[in-house]
Every structure is written in structure tokens, then in C-alpha cells.
Design an enzyme around this catalytic site. Structure first.
Site, mmCIF file in Angstrom:
data_model
loop_
_atom_site.group_PDB
_atom_site.id
_atom_site.type_symbol
_atom_site.label_atom_id
_atom_site.label_comp_id
_atom_site.label_asym_id
_atom_site.label_seq_id
_atom_site.Cartn_x
_atom_site.Cartn_y
_atom_site.Cartn_z
ATOM 1 C CG PHE A 22 -0.252 0.441 2.506
ATOM 2 C CD1 PHE A 22 -0.117 1.788 2.815
ATOM 3 C CD2 PHE A 22 0.294 -0.487 3.381
ATOM 4 C CE1 PHE A 22 0.539 2.200 3.977
ATOM 5 C CE2 PHE A 22 0.950 -0.097 4.538
ATOM 6 C CZ PHE A 22 1.072 1.250 4.829
ATOM 7 C CE LYS A 27 -3.140 -8.433 -4.427
ATOM 8 N NZ LYS A 27 -3.514 -7.405 -3.404
ATOM 9 C CD GLU A 60 -5.536 -6.177 0.113
ATOM 10 O OE1 GLU A 60 -4.550 -5.853 -0.596
ATOM 11 O OE2 GLU A 60 -5.525 -7.142 0.891
ATOM 12 N NE ARG A 61 -3.394 -2.683 3.758
ATOM 13 C CZ ARG A 61 -2.443 -2.864 4.664
ATOM 14 N NH1 ARG A 61 -2.517 -2.257 5.820
ATOM 15 N NH2 ARG A 61 -1.425 -3.647 4.416
ATOM 16 C CB SER A 116 4.909 -7.376 5.567
ATOM 17 O OG SER A 116 3.976 -8.374 5.189
ATOM 18 C CB CYS A 121 10.505 -0.491 2.726
ATOM 19 S SG CYS A 121 11.202 0.059 1.178
HETATM 20 P P1 NAD Z 1 1.586 -6.658 2.975
HETATM 21 O O1 NAD Z 1 2.642 -7.712 3.026
HETATM 22 O O2 NAD Z 1 0.503 -6.693 3.959
HETATM 23 O O3 NAD Z 1 0.865 -6.680 1.531
HETATM 24 C C1 NAD Z 1 1.599 -6.660 0.334
HETATM 25 C C2 NAD Z 1 0.791 -7.364 -0.744
HETATM 26 O O4 NAD Z 1 0.604 -8.730 -0.371
HETATM 27 C C3 NAD Z 1 -0.595 -6.772 -0.959
HETATM 28 O O5 NAD Z 1 -0.864 -6.723 -2.341
HETATM 29 C C4 NAD Z 1 -1.508 -7.743 -0.241
HETATM 30 O O6 NAD Z 1 -2.787 -7.834 -0.832
HETATM 31 C C5 NAD Z 1 -0.776 -9.062 -0.378
HETATM 32 N N1 NAD Z 1 -1.033 -9.972 0.746
HETATM 33 C C6 NAD Z 1 -1.245 -9.609 2.045
HETATM 34 N N2 NAD Z 1 -1.443 -10.705 2.802
HETATM 35 C C7 NAD Z 1 -1.347 -11.774 1.978
HETATM 36 C C8 NAD Z 1 -1.457 -13.183 2.183
HETATM 37 N N3 NAD Z 1 -1.694 -13.700 3.388
HETATM 38 N N4 NAD Z 1 -1.297 -13.988 1.112
HETATM 39 C C9 NAD Z 1 -1.052 -13.483 -0.106
HETATM 40 N N5 NAD Z 1 -0.941 -12.154 -0.352
HETATM 41 C C10 NAD Z 1 -1.086 -11.310 0.668
HETATM 42 O O7 NAD Z 1 2.356 -5.251 2.999
HETATM 43 P P2 NAD Z 1 1.725 -3.808 3.134
HETATM 44 O O8 NAD Z 1 1.235 -3.615 4.524
HETATM 45 O O9 NAD Z 1 0.822 -3.517 2.011
HETATM 46 O O10 NAD Z 1 3.036 -2.907 2.917
HETATM 47 C C11 NAD Z 1 3.925 -2.571 3.946
HETATM 48 C C12 NAD Z 1 5.098 -3.510 4.002
HETATM 49 O O11 NAD Z 1 5.781 -3.513 2.746
HETATM 50 C C13 NAD Z 1 6.147 -3.092 5.020
HETATM 51 O O12 NAD Z 1 6.603 -4.244 5.681
HETATM 52 C C14 NAD Z 1 7.245 -2.469 4.178
HETATM 53 O O13 NAD Z 1 8.532 -2.503 4.759
HETATM 54 C C15 NAD Z 1 7.184 -3.316 2.964
HETATM 55 N N6 NAD Z 1 7.779 -2.659 1.819
HETATM 56 C C16 NAD Z 1 8.987 -3.102 1.393
HETATM 57 C C17 NAD Z 1 9.606 -2.480 0.333
HETATM 58 C C18 NAD Z 1 10.932 -2.966 -0.156
HETATM 59 O O14 NAD Z 1 11.313 -2.564 -1.240
HETATM 60 N N7 NAD Z 1 11.651 -3.791 0.560
HETATM 61 C C19 NAD Z 1 8.987 -1.397 -0.308
HETATM 62 C C20 NAD Z 1 7.741 -0.975 0.145
HETATM 63 C C21 NAD Z 1 7.141 -1.622 1.216
#
Ligand code: NAD
Length: 498
Positions: free
Chosen positions: A148, A172, A175-176, A225, A280
Site C-alpha cells: 500500500f 495485483k 487492496e487498501r 512485509s 521501507c
Molecule cells: P503486505 O505484506 O501486507 O501486503 C503486500 C501485498 O501482499 C498486498 O498486495 C496484499 O494484498 C498481499 N497480501 C497480504 N497478505 C497476503 C497473504 N496472506 N497472502 C497473499 N498475499 C497477501 O504489505 P503492506 O502492509 O501492504 O506494505 C507494507 C510492508 O511492505 C512493510 O513491511 C514495508 O517494509 C514493505 N515494503 C517493502 C519495500 C521494499 O522494497 N523492501 C517497499 C515498500 C514496502
């Protein structure tokens, strides 16, 4: 209520079976619904991409690059609308959204260089009358799953490169805050991209799992994450797919005794609290070398933090906005509570901030915590909120040990005037992206982005040169054209030039 659907085969598609509310985090109100794609809708997108692939793969690379040139122009032309959509659903201030978009556009600019970076390698006379060359072919249908916090930039790390290399793409988004991502992807049609090459399916785990298990998907790029990154990487690999999965972070800044503290304070304010700490690469831990540095840093930060303005995205004088959801707000506040309970000192407390007129918004004020230790939950886990924790050590070696012992290794920074110390730090620190007096060392589009340890699962970083390698596979061809009248005997030993 406005329903956000999908974009498949050049058409807007909606699938109402399951939906989820999308909030304006500044007001706390649900303003839209997003469709959550079921298996069938995702399969429809994969089929469209599969159908578009043969023709797109054979489209001359200069024509594929021209689509990117036009796409860049359209992104610039529509920048205000894109930033508004980001602000409305993510909550970040318009100036920050503009920065995010610009960083995304730079990836499109890099993709415009495809005719150069896809040229391949050629060796004439690798053997007698034998020529050999390597070319970089697209993989087929590839997928991206994004978080998000950068709804424009992170998807732009992925699909411009994938598409210009000749692949077809299924995105994909989170969704937020899906609207800006969807809007941007639709601009590709206006830029002249054939239908089916780029598709967006909104959704949750069901959509993601369909992509991970479908044999037609050749590769998956993920950013999010760490627990989900690990799941994506292992599931994609078990299903025979190439995968890069970028995860969470805990980014430390070492403040050396010789650092210019006024500059450090200004630099930390933006890097720790900008975008509500939902980056991040946010600096979330300041490691002060020596108690005197710690005392002075805390004192000056406390004063500087009084001037921070927190509020709605559309007010340009605000420094940062709310966090993404009420649930995330509670999580961030929970980490501050836990630090307090485990013995840390809350120096500036943002837990009760309620900007006037936005009392129902998901706001957390800038928070400064002192006396943090390595055993505390708030140190071990990623907070992803506007919280800066200060740790105290007595030497640079101790500071580096802390960083190297942490499970994450995304970004880090050292503040110093000592070139020798900085050089030692860059050489020995176990982190993928390192800053020297640069708090957010996010690589430019012609380098590549990625962390070490549990901040990245996979071998290749995102975008830049690693992006080219991720979205192509090498084929090496060895060729000769013997004269019709020359006969050669069978050769049973390994061919050599001896
Ligand atoms: P998230 O992991 O909750 O979601 C990321 C994606 O995964 C979304 O599209 C979500 O729909 C999907 N997802 C969530 N739960 C899932 C599941 N159980 N099974 C399959 N798919 C699932 O992350 P977020 O809260 O949207 O974003 C924040 C996180 O992203 C933080 O941890 C941040 O550090 C990380 N991030 C990392 C980078 C990097 O380059 N390393 C960059 C931006 C954000």
C-alpha cells in the site's frame, strides 16, 4: 458507493462477489469499495495476457520503447490526478505523492532505453568460422504483487521493465489504496499498448494464490512485509517460478560524535516521519555513539519536532499525514506502549494526536523514544509508523554490530565527517542500501533496489540492470555455416580449440 474493479484485456471489468471498503485515512470514512477478484477473474486476466504474448514478444523493441515514451508523457500530464488519488486513499501529502510519482517515472525513463540494454552480446569467431551470441528473451506472462505504501512507484518498478522486455503483465495492487495504481495502468492503453499486455486484478490472498499456482505465470515480483514475502517466495519457487520478494525493514542511522548535529536533526525529521514512517527505507532507529551525542540529539529533536505539521493530504504545508488504517494505527500505538512497558522513555508522545477537523482520522503524531535496547519488541519488529527510537552505544563497532545482528538489512546511513570511518562502514555493514550522510539512500532508476538478510528473498534486486535480468532469460546460440563440399569426420572428444 464507487466500486473499483479490474482492468483486463484493455477493458474495465468488475466482479462483485466479494468487495472491501477503501478508506480516506484522514477522515476515517469508507469512501469506496474495491472488488476482490476470485480465481475465475484472475484466470481471465492470465488468459488475456497469454493470448497477447506472441505478438507483443515479436514487436520490435523500438516500438515497445515508444509506448514507454508516450506513457511517461501521460504520467506527467496526469500527475495532479494521480497525486490526488494517492492522497485520498493513502493519506500522504501531495508534495510527497509527487515525489513518489517522479521516482516511478524515472523507471519508465530507464525502460525507454530497452533498444540499448536488450542488444545482447556477440562473439565473432568463437571457434573456426563459428560465431556465438547471447540474447535476452522475455519470459512470457509475469505477475507483480505490491504494497500500500507506494501505490504508484512500486508497481512502476516492475511493469514498465517487464513489458518493454516483451513480457505480458498481471498486477495485483494493494487492496487498501488501489485507485491510483489502476488509473496509471489504464494510461498504458492510451499510450498505445495492445490490449492484454497489461492487466490489473484487484484482490487479496485468493487472487495472489491463483497467480502463485497457475503454471502460465513464469515469474513473480513481490514487495510487501517479510512474512508475506517469505510465503510468496517459497510458494512461487515450489511452483517452479522465478521470484523476487522484497520484504520489511528496520533502518538504522549511526550518529558519530563528529557529525553536524543540526543537519542530522533536519535529515532525521524527514527520514523518520516523512510519509508517516510508512516507507521501507524510513530511518526508524538512531544509534548515537556516546552519551553526549545522544543527549544533544534528543534535546534538539525534541525542539524540532514541535514544529511538525500533521494533517490532511491536500494541505501542502503539512509534513505528513495519517497512517493507512485504524488497525494499523492501533498496531503502531501498541509498539509505543510496549516500548514504554519494557523500560524505554517516551520523550515525544504522538499517541493522542487528533488534528482539528479530522478527529476520526487514523493519525499518529511524531514520536521519539529514548533508552531503547535490542531486547525490546519495538526494536526487533518493524513499526511502520512515525516513530524514531534512539539507542546508545559507546563505539562505532558496537553500532555496526547492532545493525549486523538485526534480522532486516534494507537501508542504513552513517552521519560523520570522517571518510575513513565511512569507508569502513560501507565495506562491512550487512545491509543492501547504504547512505553516507544520505538518510534515504534509495537507488536511482539506473541502479537497482534491494536489501539483504530477511529484507529480500531471491537473487535479483528490483528495477535497473537487475530488473532487465529478472524479466528476461538468456539464450546463447552458437552457429556455423559449413561449405557444402567440406566433409568432416565424427569427433568424440569434447570440442576445444587446441
Ligand atoms: P503486505 O505484506 O501486507 O501486503 C503486500 C501485498 O501482499 C498486498 O498486495 C496484499 O494484498 C498481499 N497480501 C497480504 N497478505 C497476503 C497473504 N496472506 N497472502 C497473499 N498475499 C497477501 O504489505 P503492506 O502492509 O501492504 O506494505 C507494507 C510492508 O511492505 C512493510 O513491511 C514495508 O517494509 C514493505 N515494503 C517493502 C519495500 C521494499 O522494497 N523492501 C517497499 C515498500 C514496502
Amino acid at each position: 458507493m464507487n466500486l473499483i474493479g479490474h482492468f483486463i484485456n484493455g477493458q474495465n471489468v468488475s466482479d462483485h462477489v466479494r468487495t472491501q471498503a477503501v478508506f480516506n485515512p484522514a477522515t476515517g470514512q469508507a469512501t469506496k469499495e474495491v472488488a476482490l477478484a476470485g480465481k475465475q477473474t484472475v484466470e481471465q486476466a492470465i488468459a488475456a495476457a497469454q493470448h497477447a504474448f506472441p505478438e507483443w514478444r515479436n514487436t520490435p523493441v523500438i516500438k515497445r520503447a515508444r509506448v514507454m515514451f508516450r506513457f511517461k508523457e501521460l504520467l506527467e500530464k496526469n500527475a495532479d490526478e494521480i497525486c490526488r488519488l494517492i492522497g485520498e486513499e493513502h493519506g500522504k501529502i501531495l508534495h510527497d505523492a509527487a515525489g513518489e510519482l517522479q521516482r516511478g517515472i524515472e523507471n519508465v525513463e530507464y525502460a525507454c532505453g530497452a533498444p540499448e540494454f536488450l542488444k545482447g552480446e556477440f562473439s565473432k569467431n568463437a571457434g573456426p568460422n563459428i560465431d556465438s551470441w547471447s540474447e535476452f528473451q522475455p519470459l512470457g506472462v509475469v505477475a507483480g504483487i505490491t504494497p500500500f505504501n507506494f501505490p504508484a512507484m512500486v508497481p512502476l518498478w516492475m511493469y514498465p521493465m517487464a513489458i518493454v522486455c516483451g513480457n505480458c503483465f498481471i498486477l495485483k495492487p494493494s487492496e487498501r489504496d488501489p485507485s491510483s495504481t489502476l488509473f496509471i495502468a489504464q494510461l498504458l492503453k492510451e499510450a498505445g499498448l495492445p490490449d492484454g499486455v497489461m492487466n490489473v486484478v484487484n484482490g487479496d490472498k485468493e487472487a495472489v494464490d491463483t497467480l502463485l499456482h497457475d503454471p502460465r505465470i513464469q515469474a513473480v515480483s513481490f514487495v510487501g512485509s517479510t512474512p508475506i514475502a517469505e510465503y510468496i517466495y517459497s510458494t512461487a519457487a515450489a511452483n517452479g517460478k522465478r521470484c523476487q520478494a522484497l520484504g520489511g525493514a528496520k533502518n538504522h542511522a549511526i550518529v558519530m560524535p563528529d557529525a553536524d548535529l543540526d543537519n542530522v536533526v533536519n535529515s532525521l525529521l524527514g527520514a523518520a516521519f516523512g510519509s508517516s514512517g510508512e516507507r521501507c527505507m524510513a530511518l526508524s532507529v538512531a544509534v548515537a555513539v556516546g552519551d553526549e551525542v545522544a543527549e544533544q540529539l534528543i534535546e534538539r529533536m525534541q525542539v524540532a519536532m514541535q514544529g511538525l505539521k500533521v494533517g490532511v493530504y491536500s494541505e501542502m504545508s503539512n509534513d505528513f499525514g495519517p497512517v493507512i488504517t485504524q488497525q494499523h494505527k492501533e498496531k503502531v500505538v501498541g509498539y509505543i506502549d510496549s516500548a514504554e512497558q519494557q523500560g524505554a522513555k517516551i520523550v515525544v508522545d504522538g499517541r493522542h494526536l487528533q488534528p482539528a477537523g479530522y478527529e476520526q482520522g487514523f493519525f499518529v503524531g511524531a514520536t521519539l523514544i529514548d533508552q531503547v535496547t535490542a531486547e525490546m519488541t519495538s526494536y526487533q519488529e518493524e513499526i511502520f509508523g512515525p516513530v524514531l527510537q534512539v539507542m546508545r552505544v559507546q563505539s562505532m563497532e558496537q553500532a555496526m554490530q547492532l545493525i549486523n545482528d538485526h534480522e532486516y538489512g534494507n537501508g542504513t546511513c552513517i552521519y560523520t565527517r570522517d571518510g575513513e570511518a565511512a569507508r569502513y562502514f560501507t565495506d562491512h555493514i550487512m545491509v543492501g542500501m547504504v547512505g553516507i550522510n544520505v538518510p534515504l539512500p534509495v537507488p536511482v532508476a539506473y541502479h537497482s533496489f534491494g536489501g539483504w538478510k530477511r529484507s529480500l528473498f531471491g537473487d535479483l534486486y528490483a528495477y535497473g540492470p537487475d530488473g532487465v535480468r529478472f524479466y528476461t532469460r538468456r539464450k546463447t546460440i552458437t552457429q556455423r555455416w559449413p561449405s557444402a563440399n567440406v566433409r568432416e569426420g565424427a569427433q568424440f572428444s569434447m570440442p576445444t580449440l587446441n
